[in-house]
Enzyme design. Structure first.
Site, PDB file in Angstrom:
ATOM      1  N   GLY A 147      -3.728  -3.996   6.360  1.00 29.06           N
ATOM      2  CA  GLY A 147      -2.571  -3.639   7.177  1.00 29.06           C
ATOM      3  C   GLY A 147      -2.647  -2.275   8.056  1.00 29.06           C
ATOM      4  O   GLY A 147      -3.612  -1.581   7.377  1.00 29.06           O
ATOM      5  N   GLU A 171     -11.184   0.413  -3.083  1.00 34.31           N
ATOM      6  CA  GLU A 171     -11.399  -0.030  -1.778  1.00 34.31           C
ATOM      7  C   GLU A 171     -12.119   1.359  -1.168  1.00 34.31           C
ATOM      8  O   GLU A 171     -11.398   2.544  -1.166  1.00 34.31           O
ATOM      9  CB  GLU A 171      -9.831  -0.243  -1.010  1.00 34.31           C
ATOM     10  N   SER A 225       0.901  -1.124  -0.109  1.00 37.45           N
ATOM     11  CA  SER A 225      -0.240  -0.041   0.010  1.00 37.45           C
ATOM     12  C   SER A 225       1.003   1.210   0.018  1.00 37.45           C
ATOM     13  O   SER A 225       1.769   1.394   0.860  1.00 37.45           O
ATOM     14  CB  SER A 225      -0.912  -0.048   1.483  1.00 37.45           C
ATOM     15  N   ASP A 241     -13.474  -2.017   3.248  1.00 31.89           N
ATOM     16  CA  ASP A 241     -12.336  -2.095   4.521  1.00 31.89           C
ATOM     17  C   ASP A 241     -13.076  -1.565   5.863  1.00 31.89           C
ATOM     18  O   ASP A 241     -14.019  -2.179   6.663  1.00 31.89           O
ATOM     19  CB  ASP A 241     -11.323  -1.193   4.054  1.00 31.89           C
ATOM     20  N   LYS A 278      -3.124   5.079  -2.832  1.00 31.66           N
ATOM     21  CA  LYS A 278      -4.186   5.683  -1.923  1.00 31.66           C
ATOM     22  C   LYS A 278      -4.653   6.859  -2.984  1.00 31.66           C
ATOM     23  O   LYS A 278      -3.831   7.469  -3.663  1.00 31.66           O
ATOM     24  CB  LYS A 278      -3.608   6.407  -0.732  1.00 31.66           C
ATOM     25  N   LYS A 281      -1.076  -1.125  -4.704  1.00 31.42           N
ATOM     26  CA  LYS A 281      -2.148  -0.497  -4.228  1.00 31.42           C
ATOM     27  C   LYS A 281      -1.706   1.183  -3.751  1.00 31.42           C
ATOM     28  O   LYS A 281      -0.786   1.385  -3.138  1.00 31.42           O
ATOM     29  CB  LYS A 281      -2.858  -0.769  -2.886  1.00 31.42           C
ATOM     30  N   LYS A 291      -9.025  -6.779   8.448  1.00 24.89           N
ATOM     31  CA  LYS A 291      -8.190  -6.508   9.351  1.00 24.89           C
ATOM     32  C   LYS A 291      -8.606  -6.970  10.754  1.00 24.89           C
ATOM     33  O   LYS A 291      -9.796  -6.730  11.258  1.00 24.89           O
ATOM     34  CB  LYS A 291      -8.166  -4.998   9.213  1.00 24.89           C
ATOM     35  N   ASP A 348      -7.104   2.846  -3.010  1.00 26.90           N
ATOM     36  CA  ASP A 348      -7.833   2.894  -1.595  1.00 26.90           C
ATOM     37  C   ASP A 348      -8.459   4.382  -1.251  1.00 26.90           C
ATOM     38  O   ASP A 348      -7.347   5.101  -1.338  1.00 26.90           O
ATOM     39  CB  ASP A 348      -6.969   2.222  -0.306  1.00 26.90           C
TER      40      ASP A 348
HETATM   41  O1  OSB Z   1      -6.999   1.856   4.586  1.00 28.70           O
HETATM   42  O2  OSB Z   1      -5.891   0.024   4.368  1.00 28.70           O
HETATM   43  C1  OSB Z   1      -5.972   1.178   4.904  1.00 28.70           C
HETATM   44  C2  OSB Z   1      -2.949   2.455   6.933  1.00 28.70           C
HETATM   45  C3  OSB Z   1      -3.592   2.830   8.094  1.00 28.70           C
HETATM   46  C4  OSB Z   1      -4.792   3.215   8.016  1.00 28.70           C
HETATM   47  C5  OSB Z   1      -5.848   2.468   6.971  1.00 28.70           C
HETATM   48  C6  OSB Z   1      -5.010   1.941   6.077  1.00 28.70           C
HETATM   49  C7  OSB Z   1      -3.762   1.944   5.688  1.00 28.70           C
HETATM   50  C8  OSB Z   1      -2.991   0.964   4.815  1.00 28.70           C
HETATM   51  C9  OSB Z   1      -1.690   0.768   4.984  1.00 28.70           C
HETATM   52  O3  OSB Z   1      -3.392   1.049   3.538  1.00 28.70           O
HETATM   53  C10 OSB Z   1      -1.526  -0.716   4.962  1.00 28.70           C
HETATM   54  C11 OSB Z   1       0.000  -1.321   5.522  1.00 28.70           C
HETATM   55  O4  OSB Z   1       0.623  -0.995   4.878  1.00 28.70           O
HETATM   56  O5  OSB Z   1      -0.063  -1.653   6.531  1.00 28.70           O
HETATM   57 MG    MG Z   2      -8.188   0.653   3.466  1.00 29.22          MG
END
Ligand code: OSB
Ligand code: MG
Length: 368
Positions: free
Chosen positions: A290, A213, A135, A238, A163, A161, A262, A188
């Site tokens: 994550g 996402e 991510s 999510d 953001k 992925k 998660k 996402d």
């Molecule tokens: O939306 O998946 C998410 C990190 C913090 C809060 C929300 C998200 C995320 C990530 C990072 O996308 C995932 C990671 O590398 O741990």
């Molecule tokens: Mg997410």
């Protein structure tokens, strides 16, 4: 196992690189770890709540408070047969799922040690390696993002992925697709769009994304179902999936075609397994999300990802992407094929680096 004491620790862990989502930028992770003491064993769990209540309503100081005041006292002195016994004991407290998950997962962690079984087997996992994606947060420039993607692809990661948010989306996706037409790519939004963006989101269909996402409100199923009908691209939820019941509702409504699990967001391993089982029943694939975890939460994510329906690469990636030094030994490492090998060792499969944890600890409390 009889719960004799519960310790809370806050670690201050600077990220190797800031992480930016549609709701903000994080430079330093405040990591909340809990340990359960029982019969000479120590089970470890991580509370994945953020520094601010922006991803969800939970945040680290709130989680700390609810654990000390309500959750830890409900477990102290109790005798558990398994990690599964934790959630009924905490059920009187509404929500606070990340806080509960830290305790429940610590109990599973202790149970795996007690039974001399790998945690992943105890959870019902079957995979001997898991597939990894990354991510990648919002960057200061498009060029910087493209460089990062290049680095992660060269490292072997199977899925990228990014953001997105209004103003950091189609232009970026266009550039990525131009350079890498074939890679597994998803995005996402962390709830950055509304239904007024429907036409804009439809435009994403041309990027052949594996999924979008959580584009809409963090508490919504209904409008996601309406949006999903308008899009070719699969939606993935999510934030909105709090439990197996929620997953069932979302899948019946057609709010998404993929689910991100998660373990913190759903309140612990038992509920994560239940969500997994619901998605399996619907023939919908899941992947492990994550929350910028330290090695402890990370090792638990690795174990969870061995369950059969985790068919898509997760956001479970190498320790070194986040930390100069991780709190476990060995660190989580990813092969050039973009996989993590699953250990046969009993317990979580990674030792705790207690000296380093002591060094990083900025706050500690014990409930006895
Ligand atoms: O939306 O998946 C998410 C990190 C913090 C809060 C929300 C998200 C995320 C990530 C990072 O996308 C995932 C990671 O590398 O741990
Ligand atoms: Mg997410």
């Amino acid at each position: 196992m009889r719960i004799e004491a519960i310790t809370l620790r806050e670690l201050k862990m600077p990220l190797v690189h800031f992480f930016e989502t549609s709701f903000g930028r994080t430079y330093t992770r405040r990591v909340l770890l809990v340990t359960l003491q029982s019969d000479g064993l120590e089970g470890w769990g991580e509370c994945v709540a953020g520094e601010n209540p922006y991803y969800s309503e939970e945040y680290i100081d709130g989680a700390w408070d609810v654990i000390v005041r309500f959750l830890a006292p409900a477990l102290l002195g109790k005798t558990l047969q398994s990690g599964r016994d934790v959630s009924p004991l905490l059920a009187q407290v509404r929500e606070h799922r990340m806080a509960k998950a830290a305790l429940e997962n610590a109990a599973w962690d202790a149970e795996a040690q007690e039974k001399r079984l790998p945690l992943w087997k105890l959870l019902g996992g079957t995979r001997r390696e898991i597939a990894c994606g990354v991510s990648i947060g919002i960057q200061d420039s498009h060029e910087r993002l493209l460089e990062k993607i290049e680095t992660e692809l060269a490292a072997g990661y199977q899925r990228i992925k990014i953001k997105v948010k209004p103003g950091w989306d189609v232009e970026v996706l266009e550039k990525i697709r131009k350079r890498w037409p074939e890679i597994l790519l998803s995005c996402d939004a962390n709830s950055a769009y509304t239904l007024a963006d429907e036409q804009h989101l439809k435009y994403f269909d041309r990027f052949q994304l594996l999924m979008i996402e959580q584009p809409l409100w963090s508490d919504d199923f209904y409008l996601h179902a309406r949006l999903q009908k308008q899009l070719q691209t699969a939606l993935c939820l999510d934030e909105a999936i709090h439990s197996a019941r929620y997953a069932e509702a979302a899948l019946e409504l057609g709010s998404c075609r993929i689910v991100n699990i998660k373990v913190g967001r759903v309140g612990g391993f038992s509920e994560a397994i239940a969500v997994h089982n619901v998605t399996q029943k619907f023939g919908v694939s899941v992947w492990c999300g994550g929350m910028l975890e330290s090695g402890i939460g990370r090792s638990h994510n690795v174990a969870l990802s061995t369950l059969a329906n985790f068919k898509l690469p997760g956001d479970v990636s190498a320790s070194k992407r986040y930390w100069k030094e991780d709190v476990i030994d060995p660190e989580v490492e990813v092969s050039p094929q973009g996989t993590i090998a699953i250990s046969d060792k009993p317990g979580r499969g990674y030792e705790i680096r207690k000296d380093l944890i002591e060094k990083l600890t900025v706050r500690k409390d014990e409930v006895k």
